[in-house]
Design an enzyme around this catalytic site. Structure first.
Site, PDB file in Angstrom:
ATOM      1  CB  CYS A 326      -0.770   0.034   1.074  1.00 44.40           C
ATOM      2  SG  CYS A 326      -1.966   1.315   0.580  1.00 44.40           S
ATOM      3  CG  HIS A 420      -3.214  -2.997   3.970  1.00 42.22           C
ATOM      4  ND1 HIS A 420      -2.295  -2.898   4.730  1.00 42.22           N
ATOM      5  CD2 HIS A 420      -4.057  -2.400   3.702  1.00 42.22           C
ATOM      6  CE1 HIS A 420      -2.114  -1.614   4.141  1.00 42.22           C
ATOM      7  NE2 HIS A 420      -2.997  -1.479   3.351  1.00 42.22           N
TER       8      HIS A 420
END
Length: 479
Positions: A326, A420
């Site tokens: 991310c 994630h």
């Protein structure tokens, strides 16, 4: 309700244990925390919520939903946080002075509390920090107003391992508002080592001074419950050094987010995690991870101040594997552009061939993608399916947002992913590090272990009476 004397005293730990214990009694149980301040977040019904209540929902055998954590503050700078209300970013509240917005946040959180109290047999409420911060008492709805509104009986937990536990308990009790002192039903000592009999006459004297009994002394135990507080980073878990084959570094930049997703990797056989805050800590690593970041330009500045930017580049150019997740993926890119001005523009490390463009729309979703062909260290992941969740505003510039290249970027041994939670899956860890791809998720065992811990080391008979006086003495409850 679980209050704590300090951060990292064990509030989330104890609340999770109680969620599973009450669920094991056949009671419909829900967690609640009016406001979380954490950059560890998960995707749930309604949007994003704090990881601690997401996990407590799992412990209570409930589908996580944003009512369990109606307000989430995600720190972006020392004096600024993004405000998430019932799963969605509220930009107006994010820009408001924090004392002025607190009553408005409580107006949003209170209905969720009442709805949960109406819909469940038990609501296990977690406080924040300490309820005795007298400088914050006029705006502390997380501890004080929630206790008043719910009329909950409260436990106060202290970390005895750091010392001064009896003083922490007594001082917190003495500074509570007078109308809330009667809500406090018991003290809990956490992280105790050694012979419990050596605590006397401490618990007896504390009871005599306050009228509050010690209802539990919980030993210091290892567990697989991810930590919420960033202070826990300095106790980041790793498997035993024996048989160590992979040394993995995690860049511990100031705005680190979702670091809890790496806990299972840290306990995987043969893997050892090391936090990285200086160039010298890259020595001897087999893999380097740039984790999530709530504010990538600030964290890139932190890298440069320490000379870590050039150290990371040299590590990658030496052919060693690097992973960005991310915000870490954005840091590995060539450029970050933010026309909205909320994140800021910056140059990345130039290790992946893309640029990031920020918009005003926040992507919050669960995701599943098929891995494209990868090279080098990452080749074993080719054709695996990655499942996880996305919480971000940045996107890969010039790429179809529905294409695989919008979620995964790779060049040689450098890999960036927007998902994630990928490395919480046994099959992914086994593909990279060896081991059993069918290894069960340790969280379910952890929930049961915590329930047994509460049943054995807490006076659950007394606590059960608070929940259901008709079961006086704990009749009908199972340890």
């Amino acid at each position: 309700m679980v209050w704590g004397c300090t951060s990292d005293a064990g509030k989330s730990f104890l609340a999770t244990a109680l969620c599973r214990w009450f669920s094991n009694q056949g009671l419909k149980t829900a967690p609640f925390k009016a406001q979380n301040m954490s950059n560890n977040a998960r995707v749930a019904l309604g949007g994003e919520m704090g990881s601690a209540q997401w996990l407590q929902a799992k412990a209570a055998r409930r589908e996580p939903e944003v009512r369990f954590n109606p307000i989430l503050l995600k720190p972006e700078r020392d004096t600024a946080s993004q405000v998430v209300v019932l799963g969605q970013v509220d930009q107006e509240l994010s820009e408001m002075e924090w004392r002025r917005r607190s009553p408005l946040l409580w107006e949003r959180a209170r209905p969720a509390l009442h709805a949960l109290m109406a819909d469940n047999d038990v609501v296990v409420i977690e406080g924040a920090g300490s309820p005795a911060e007298i400088n914050l008492a006029d705006v502390d709805y997380v501890n004080l107003e929630t206790a008043r509104e719910s009329k909950a009986r409260c436990l106060l937990i202290s970390d005895i391992d750091r010392g001064g536990a009896f003083a922490h308990l007594f001082g917190t009790w003495s500074l509570l508002p007078a109308d809330l002192q009667p809500h406090l039903g018991g003290f809990v000592l956490n992280k105790f080592r050694g012979d419990e009999s050596l605590l006397e006459p401490g618990p007896r004297d504390l009871h005599a001074r306050t009228g509050i009994p010690v209802l539990g002394t919980i030993p210091l135990v290892a567990h697989d419950l991810p930590d919420e507080d960033a202070v826990a980073l300095d106790h980041f878990p790793s498997s035993d050094r024996n048989g160590e084959r992979f040394r993995v570094g995690v860049v511990a930049w100031p705005r680190i987010s979702n670091f809890d997703e790496l806990r299972r990797m840290g306990s995987w056989p043969g893997v050892r995690l090391r936090l990285v805050r200086s160039p010298g800590q890259l020595d001897g690593l087999d893999l380097l991870i740039l984790p999530g970041s709530k504010h990538v330009p600030d964290d890139l500045g932190w890298l440069r101040e320490r000379g870590l930017d050039s150290a990371v580049q040299a590590f990658a150019r030496a052919g060693k594997p690097v992973l960005g997740v991310c915000g870490g993926m954005q840091a590995l890119a060539g450029r970050i552009d933010d026309p909205s001005g909320r994140e800021g523009n910056d140059a990345g490390l130039g290790l992946l061939p893309f640029s990031t463009i920020h918009g005003t729309h926040k992507i919050v979703r669960k995701s599943e993608i098929a891995v494209p062909d990868l090279d080098g260290f990452w080749k074993p992941l080719t054709q695996h399916r990655l499942t996880g969740y996305e919480i971000r505003t940045g996107t890969v510039a010039g790429v179809d947002p529905n294409s695989i290249h919008a979620s995964v970027q790779a060049r040689g041994n450098v890999l960036g992913i927007y998902l994630h939670g990928v490395f919480e899956h046994a099959e992914i860890l086994a593909a990279l590090f060896g081991g059993d791809a069918r290894s069960p998720d340790p969280l379910e065992k952890t929930f049961e272990d915590l329930s047994r811990l509460a049943g054995h080391h807490m006076d659950m008979k007394t606590i059960s009476e608070w929940v259901d006086p008709n079961r006086r003495g704990g009749r009908g409850y199972r340890e």
